[in-house]
Enzyme design. Sequence first.
Site, short mmCIF file in Angstrom:
data_model
loop_
_atom_site.label_atom_id
_atom_site.label_comp_id
_atom_site.label_asym_id
_atom_site.label_seq_id
_atom_site.Cartn_x
_atom_site.Cartn_y
_atom_site.Cartn_z
N GLU A 169 25.26 48.52 18.09
CA GLU A 169 26.36 49.10 18.87
C GLU A 169 25.83 49.98 20.00
O GLU A 169 26.55 50.82 20.54
CB GLU A 169 27.29 49.92 17.97
CG GLU A 169 26.69 51.16 17.38
CD GLU A 169 25.97 50.94 16.05
OE1 GLU A 169 25.88 51.90 15.27
OE2 GLU A 169 25.50 49.82 15.79
N HIS B 137 33.29 42.18 10.09
CA HIS B 137 32.36 42.00 11.20
C HIS B 137 32.98 41.24 12.37
O HIS B 137 32.55 41.42 13.52
CB HIS B 137 31.10 41.28 10.71
CG HIS B 137 30.23 42.14 9.84
ND1 HIS B 137 29.36 43.07 10.36
CD2 HIS B 137 30.14 42.24 8.49
CE1 HIS B 137 28.74 43.69 9.37
NE2 HIS B 137 29.20 43.21 8.22
N ASP C 12 32.65 42.53 16.12
CA ASP C 12 32.22 41.73 17.28
C ASP C 12 33.25 41.80 18.41
O ASP C 12 32.89 41.87 19.59
CB ASP C 12 32.01 40.27 16.87
CG ASP C 12 30.76 40.06 16.03
OD1 ASP C 12 29.94 41.00 15.95
OD2 ASP C 12 30.61 38.97 15.46
N ASP D 190 26.37 54.81 22.74
CA ASP D 190 26.52 54.39 21.34
C ASP D 190 28.00 54.49 20.95
O ASP D 190 28.66 55.49 21.27
CB ASP D 190 25.68 55.28 20.43
CG ASP D 190 25.57 54.71 19.03
OD1 ASP D 190 24.73 53.82 18.82
OD2 ASP D 190 26.33 55.15 18.15
N ASN E 5 33.36 47.91 11.06
CA ASN E 5 32.90 46.77 10.25
C ASN E 5 33.35 46.88 8.80
O ASN E 5 33.80 45.90 8.19
CB ASN E 5 31.37 46.67 10.30
CG ASN E 5 30.86 46.06 11.59
OD1 ASN E 5 31.54 45.26 12.23
ND2 ASN E 5 29.66 46.44 11.99
#
Length: 216
Positions: free
Chosen positions: A134, A104, A108, A91, A99
């Site tokens: 994630e 965002h 990405d 994680d 973010n």
Amino acid sequence: MVKSLNSAGIDSFGLYVVTICWFIILMVSISAIFQERVDIERRKGEQLLSIAAMSENLTGLANRRKFLDFGQEAIERIKRTHKQVWILMIDIDYFKRINDTAGHAMGDKVLVAVSQTLKESIRIVDLVSRMGGEEFSIILIDADIKGVELVAEKIRSNVGNMQVEGWTNLHGAINISIGCGLNDGSQTLDETLKDADVALYQAKNSSRNQVCFARK
């Protein structure tokens, strides 16, 4: 004279038959070549659809469906070979901050960078998947605990050393937490996944950016 005309007619008919035969052969050959090309394109299309069904769109990694299929096959195999399969749950630490801070699109970009680093950190026989958001998973084939410790620490270090333009140069390193679960053939895939999840939450609750192993 009549005999000569008949002979000419027979020769013309013979030439006509030979021409028709060659024409038919040519058409059959062209048809076979065309059909072969159609079959090749069809097989390519089926292969692409199969890959798409097992891949995650953003990162190109295997998706959860592929993870489950691969993991189940690996466990069935070690029941015969008496070896081990390890599942690593990974994680990205504080991913929401990325973010929220940079948007965002940057999130990405980080996901793609982490995905590439994970792929480069494992063997070709192993599998890395994006499980959602994630969270990622890695299946390590035929590895003992010492090998898994080395691989997990290598992965954590490689991600921490990544450079992602627009984030790491402004906000610092990207870190991950890793939980490791063992399957020796006596557990189900779901049980091992839960063990790895428990270890992951232990890592997340212990200041993050570390590797934890499920207790047996």
